[in-house]
Structure formats: C-alpha cells, structure tokens
Design a protein around this motif. Structure first.
Motif, PDB file in Angstrom:
ATOM      1  N   CYS A   1      39.429  -4.082 -10.200  1.00 47.73           N
ATOM      2  CA  CYS A   1      40.634  -5.417 -10.619  1.00 47.73           C
ATOM      3  C   CYS A   1      40.759  -6.321  -9.260  1.00 47.73           C
ATOM      4  O   CYS A   1      41.677  -5.544  -8.876  1.00 47.73           O
ATOM      5  CB  CYS A   1      41.139  -4.796 -11.608  1.00 47.73           C
ATOM      6  SG  CYS A   1      42.780  -5.662 -11.980  1.00 47.73           S
ATOM      7  N   ASP A   2      40.749  -7.526  -9.980  1.00 43.24           N
ATOM      8  CA  ASP A   2      41.154  -8.051  -8.452  1.00 43.24           C
ATOM      9  C   ASP A   2      42.613  -8.942  -8.832  1.00 43.24           C
ATOM     10  O   ASP A   2      43.389  -9.489  -8.024  1.00 43.24           O
ATOM     11  CB  ASP A   2      39.897  -9.531  -8.215  1.00 43.24           C
ATOM     12  CG  ASP A   2      39.864 -10.314  -9.609  1.00 43.24           C
ATOM     13  OD1 ASP A   2      41.029 -10.085 -10.641  1.00 43.24           O
ATOM     14  OD2 ASP A   2      39.042 -11.038  -9.741  1.00 43.24           O
TER      15      ASP A   2
ATOM     16  N   ARG B   1      43.641  -5.585  -6.514  1.00 43.26           N
ATOM     17  CA  ARG B   1      43.502  -6.775  -5.279  1.00 43.26           C
ATOM     18  C   ARG B   1      43.895  -5.573  -3.902  1.00 43.26           C
ATOM     19  O   ARG B   1      43.216  -6.066  -3.051  1.00 43.26           O
ATOM     20  CB  ARG B   1      44.589  -7.226  -5.586  1.00 43.26           C
ATOM     21  CG  ARG B   1      44.008  -8.852  -4.382  1.00 43.26           C
ATOM     22  CD  ARG B   1      45.110  -9.878  -4.512  1.00 43.26           C
ATOM     23  NE  ARG B   1      44.634 -10.991  -4.246  1.00 43.26           N
ATOM     24  CZ  ARG B   1      43.745 -11.968  -4.549  1.00 43.26           C
ATOM     25  NH1 ARG B   1      43.191 -11.029  -5.386  1.00 43.26           N
ATOM     26  NH2 ARG B   1      43.222 -12.330  -3.646  1.00 43.26           N
TER      27      ARG B   1
ATOM     28  N   LEU C   1      40.813  -3.565  -2.933  1.00 42.82           N
ATOM     29  CA  LEU C   1      39.718  -4.247  -2.787  1.00 42.82           C
ATOM     30  C   LEU C   1      39.563  -5.427  -1.041  1.00 42.82           C
ATOM     31  O   LEU C   1      39.183  -5.094  -0.383  1.00 42.82           O
ATOM     32  CB  LEU C   1      39.332  -5.440  -3.129  1.00 42.82           C
ATOM     33  CG  LEU C   1      39.455  -4.445  -4.900  1.00 42.82           C
ATOM     34  CD1 LEU C   1      38.591  -5.508  -6.135  1.00 42.82           C
ATOM     35  CD2 LEU C   1      38.924  -3.193  -5.015  1.00 42.82           C
TER      36      LEU C   1
ATOM     37  N   ALA D   1      37.344  -9.038 -14.209  1.00 44.77           N
ATOM     38  CA  ALA D   1      37.186  -9.952 -12.411  1.00 44.77           C
ATOM     39  C   ALA D   1      37.854 -11.771 -13.232  1.00 44.77           C
ATOM     40  O   ALA D   1      37.357 -11.993 -14.356  1.00 44.77           O
ATOM     41  CB  ALA D   1      35.905  -9.757 -12.720  1.00 44.77           C
TER      42      ALA D   1
ATOM     43  N   TYR E   1      31.188 -11.667 -11.206  1.00 42.99           N
ATOM     44  CA  TYR E   1      32.100 -11.465 -11.447  1.00 42.99           C
ATOM     45  C   TYR E   1      32.722 -12.062  -9.720  1.00 42.99           C
ATOM     46  O   TYR E   1      32.240 -12.383  -9.091  1.00 42.99           O
ATOM     47  CB  TYR E   1      32.067  -9.346 -10.606  1.00 42.99           C
ATOM     48  CG  TYR E   1      31.086  -9.450 -11.717  1.00 42.99           C
ATOM     49  CD1 TYR E   1      32.506  -8.290 -12.287  1.00 42.99           C
ATOM     50  CD2 TYR E   1      30.251  -9.094 -11.777  1.00 42.99           C
ATOM     51  CE1 TYR E   1      31.404  -7.421 -13.445  1.00 42.99           C
ATOM     52  CE2 TYR E   1      29.713  -7.615 -12.764  1.00 42.99           C
ATOM     53  CZ  TYR E   1      30.103  -7.324 -13.504  1.00 42.99           C
ATOM     54  OH  TYR E   1      29.535  -6.285 -14.461  1.00 42.99           O
ATOM     55  N   SER E   2      34.117 -11.781  -9.349  1.00 40.90           N
ATOM     56  CA  SER E   2      35.049 -12.949  -8.511  1.00 40.90           C
ATOM     57  C   SER E   2      34.348 -11.825  -7.338  1.00 40.90           C
ATOM     58  O   SER E   2      33.439 -10.967  -7.382  1.00 40.90           O
ATOM     59  CB  SER E   2      36.121 -12.470  -8.452  1.00 40.90           C
ATOM     60  OG  SER E   2      36.537 -11.155  -8.409  1.00 40.90           O
TER      61      SER E   2
ATOM     62  N   LEU F   1      35.671 -10.179  -4.783  1.00 35.06           N
ATOM     63  CA  LEU F   1      36.666  -8.969  -4.898  1.00 35.06           C
ATOM     64  C   LEU F   1      35.926  -7.791  -5.519  1.00 35.06           C
ATOM     65  O   LEU F   1      36.055  -6.664  -4.973  1.00 35.06           O
ATOM     66  CB  LEU F   1      38.073  -9.088  -4.446  1.00 35.06           C
ATOM     67  CG  LEU F   1      38.564  -9.673  -3.677  1.00 35.06           C
ATOM     68  CD1 LEU F   1      40.415  -9.303  -3.657  1.00 35.06           C
ATOM     69  CD2 LEU F   1      38.492  -8.853  -1.978  1.00 35.06           C
ATOM     70  N   VAL F   2      35.868  -7.588  -6.692  1.00 37.22           N
ATOM     71  CA  VAL F   2      35.488  -7.170  -7.662  1.00 37.22           C
ATOM     72  C   VAL F   2      33.852  -7.208  -7.323  1.00 37.22           C
ATOM     73  O   VAL F   2      33.367  -5.672  -7.781  1.00 37.22           O
ATOM     74  CB  VAL F   2      35.546  -7.643  -9.158  1.00 37.22           C
ATOM     75  CG1 VAL F   2      34.869  -6.837 -10.060  1.00 37.22           C
ATOM     76  CG2 VAL F   2      36.667  -7.589  -9.237  1.00 37.22           C
TER      77      VAL F   2
ATOM     78  N   GLU G   1      31.459 -15.468  -2.050  1.00 39.26           N
ATOM     79  CA  GLU G   1      32.665 -15.835  -1.477  1.00 39.26           C
ATOM     80  C   GLU G   1      32.245 -17.049  -0.978  1.00 39.26           C
ATOM     81  O   GLU G   1      32.788 -18.193  -1.270  1.00 39.26           O
ATOM     82  CB  GLU G   1      32.859 -15.083  -0.278  1.00 39.26           C
ATOM     83  CG  GLU G   1      34.574 -15.639   0.178  1.00 39.26           C
ATOM     84  CD  GLU G   1      35.286 -14.269   0.578  1.00 39.26           C
ATOM     85  OE1 GLU G   1      34.960 -13.217   0.244  1.00 39.26           O
ATOM     86  OE2 GLU G   1      35.670 -14.888   1.727  1.00 39.26           O
TER      87      GLU G   1
END
Ligand SMILES: Cc1cc2nc3c(=O)[nH]c(=O)nc-3n(C[C@H](O)[C@H](O)[C@H](O)COP(=O)(O)O)c2cc1C
Length: 392
Positions: free
Chosen positions: A6-7, A26, A29, A72, A79-80, A82-83, A267
């Motif tokens: 989970c982010d 978070r 990650l 996310a 997904y973001s 980080l995830v 990103e």
C-alpha cells in the motif's frame, strides 16, 4: 495470512481499521530501491533479491500469503510508482522457467500457495483507466498464479477496503495536433538496465535507421535527444523531465515489468505530466520476455491515458515479443532471418516519426516457434544459474 502492499503512510492505513498480517506501507516502499533487472533473484540467489531493504523479504512473505491486497493511487490507470516498485521487486516469487496458460507464456510458480488478489486504485479515475487497470490486475493474477477477486475505485483512500467504486470521472479529450514532422525527438530508455538493455539496442537501431531514411527521403533529420530514466533513485531526475519537455515528439522505450510499465517510467510520466508542450507526439517501443507481444497492450493503454491527462498526443506503439532474443541477435544482419521482424517494426516507427504520423499498434512475434523460444530461454537461465553455482 493477509499481506497488504500500500502506498499510504502506515498510520493513515492503520487508521482505516483494516487488519493485516504483513503490511508494506509507504515508508517501507520509499526506503526501498527499484528493481534493477539483474535477475539475481532467479539465477544467483533464487527467491531472494540482492538489495537489502524492506522489499527483500517480499517474495518470501508472498509464499506464505493466501490473501493479497494491493492499494495504490491511480497513475493513468496503473499502479502508483511506489506500489509498482514493490510489485517489480516481487518477481523472485516466480520461477524463471515457463508454463503455458490460456495459450500464453507465463512463469512457473516457485511456491505452492494459492493467493486471492484484491486491488484498490484510489483517487479519481476515468472509465478507460479503470478498464486498463482491471486488465493489468487480471494479468498480474494470471502471471503470479493468483485468483483474481476484483478491482475497486474509491474516490479517496478512505474508501479502501470496501468492495465498491465511486463514479468514474470524464476523460479529457485531446485534439491531434496538425501533422508536421517533429524537430526534436526524445528517445527515452526506461529500462532499469540502462545501456546494457535490449531497449538501448532498439533505440540505437532506431536512431541509425532514422538517419538513413531521412537521407533517402532528402529531408533534414530531426535532432534525437537521448533521455535516461534513472531507477533505484528516490525520484526521477529533473534532467530527464526537462529533456522531454524540450522535445515535440517522444519515443518511450521500455521493457514490460509485471504486465505494466517499470516503476521508474511511471514516476517519470507523473513528473512530466504538466511539463510537456501541448501537441507533443508520444510513441512507444516496448519489449517483453514472453513470446506474445499482445501481453504488452495493457501498458499501451496506460500511456494513452497519460497522454490524455497531459494534453499530448498518443500516436501508437511497437510491441516486441521474445525480448530475450534481442541482444543475443544484435550482431546479426539487420534484415537477416533472426532480426528482420524487429527491424521492420522499428522501421514502421521511423516512418511514422519522420512524418509525424499515427503508428497504430505494431505487434512483432519472434522468428521462432514458441516451443523453441521457450527451450532457448530456459537454457539461458540454466547456464546463468550454473555459472553462479546454483541449481534452479
Ligand atoms: C521485474 C521484472 C518484471 C518483468 N515482468 C515481465 C512480464 O510481466 N512479462 C514479460 O513478458 N516479461 C517480463 N519481464 C522480462 C523483461 O520484460 C525482459 O527481460 C525484457 O527483454 C527486458 O528488456 P530490457 O533489456 O530492455 O530491460 C520482467 C523482468 C523484470 C526484471
């Protein structure tokens, strides 16, 4: 056992009152690195990543999991970053050898546990982002040998855990800019392997073909700008974003990672979103380890959603199956039997780029039957493992 990736910050997630046995939040990650694509978790230290951070234990935790929740923030229907970092770092859970499922190539499973997958993508999302996310989550479940339970789209993180979705938001429409040949084209290498990657070879081949075709057509070749996409850094460098912003077309070169874009590229796109000139033409040049290039298509849908969100033009992409053959064949003749299909696909991209035209989707299958590709790829894993003194 319920595992959650989970982010959200740990405290915020815990505030939702959701129970878990293992939580990668978070902070974990953020403190971890992106996968560097070295495959040590397959051939040197099977099942374990070489990076000693919080994500090193993820494959081993997954081996004990029977319920996986992925939470996310929406990143263009994927997904973001980080995830995605965590999911990319999870491939040690799989065995490098292959199995055929639904007439598609996938990896064998290293462990015998059965996992039920649920995924929440929070934040506003459009209908097409939801569609592409569901395709990616289903592909993940198939690849990881999991049972897909569902995807949900709450408006905010507060809705995570409930099996319901908010209404979708309307997508932005982007008019195609008038057809003109671009003057500066960014060639983005988003492979974490950087210059040692198949992506680097494909982009170099494209640049070479570009010069030759421009000369033949008697036109001035546009300037080509190489853009790296640093991974393993907490953030993508400003330099890469600025280089992209100064171009009127871009080719996003990337390997498929866990059925989607590698974390570093997600990103980069998030950072570039407000920076690109309106009307910038975006193309993709993607390869994957499996045989079927169709498995790349959900990631094109993410790039298309990025283009809508950023107000730039999605022009289409090349999807290359059998990426494991690209570097071993790189020294062979460009139009010889082993390279011809890839070269022709790259040439189609060159043609579209030179004229600023739409490419559509170009799919390229390897020049070998699937069983032969599978045997050759498995032999390569075995040889690498033997060199490291490891039995697969
Ligand atoms: C973390 C990770 C995830 C991957 N996920 C997939 C995948 O979902 N499907 C696939 O076909 N190949 C997958 N691959 C294999 C790469 O797409 C393949 O090795 C590709 O040729 C690498 O290209 P590059 O040399 O340009 O980085 C994955 C590789 C890594 C390291």
């Amino acid at each position: 056992m319920r595992t959650i990736i989970c982010d959200l910050p740990r405290r915020e997630f815990e505030g939702l009152g959701i129970e878990s046995d293992a939580l990668f939040a978070r902070e974990d990650l953020l403190a971890a690195r992106d996968c560097c694509g070295c495959f040590a978790c397959w051939v040197r230290t099977p099942g374990t990543c070489v990076f000693r951070d919080e994500l090193q234990r993820l494959p081993e935790v997954l081996a004990r999991t029977d319920e996986l929740w992925v939470v996310a923030r929406n990143a263009f229907g994927g997904y973001s970053p980080l995830v995605k970092r965590a999911l990319d770092r999870a491939i040690g859970y799989l065995h490098p050898n292959f199995r055929i499922v639904n007439n598609e190539m996938h990896h064998r499973l290293r462990y015998g546990n059965r996992v039920a997958l649920r995924a929440w993508l929070y934040g506003p999302s459009t209908e097409s982002e939801r569609e592409s996310f569901e395709r990616i989550a289903r592909a993940n479940a198939l690849n990881m040998g999991q049972d897909f339970v569902g995807t949900w789209f709450p408006e905010t993180a507060a809705g995570v855990g409930r099996e319901e979705s908010a209404a979708a938001v309307p997508a932005r429409s982007v008019a195609l800019a008038p057809r003109t040949a671009p003057k500066r084209i960014a060639l983005v290498n988003a492979s974490p392997k950087g210059p040692r990657s198949a992506t680097a070879h494909l982009l170099a081949d494209l640049a070479e073909a570009f010069g030759a075709y421009a000369q033949l057509a008697g036109v001035t070749a546009p300037e080509l700008v190489s853009v790296g996409c640093p991974s393993a850094a907490p953030s993508v460098s400003e330099k890469a974003v600025q280089a992209l912003a100064g171009c009127d077309a871009a080719v996003l070169g990337y390997p498929l990672y866990v059925d989607a874009l590698p974390a570093g590229l997600v990103e980069l796109l998030e950072r570039a979103q407000g920076e690109l000139a309106p009307g910038t033409r975006v193309y993709t040049l993607a390869n994957l380890g499996f045989y079927e290039p169709e498995q790349i298509l959900p990631s094109f849908a993410v790039v298309e959603s990025f283009c809508r969100a950023a107000g730039v033009c999605w022009m289409g992409g090349v999807a290359l199956g059998g990426g494991g053959m690209i570097l071993p064949c790189a020294h062979m003749p460009r139009m010889g039997m082993m390279r011809r299909r890839v070269s022709e696909a790259v040439d189609e991209l060159v043609g579209a780029l030179l004229t600023g035209g739409e490419l559509g989707t170009v799919l390229s299958k390897p020049p070998l039957p699937r069983f032969a590709y599978k045997l050759a790829a498995e032999r390569q894993w075995r040889t690498q493992a033997q060199k490291a003194g490891v039995k697969l």
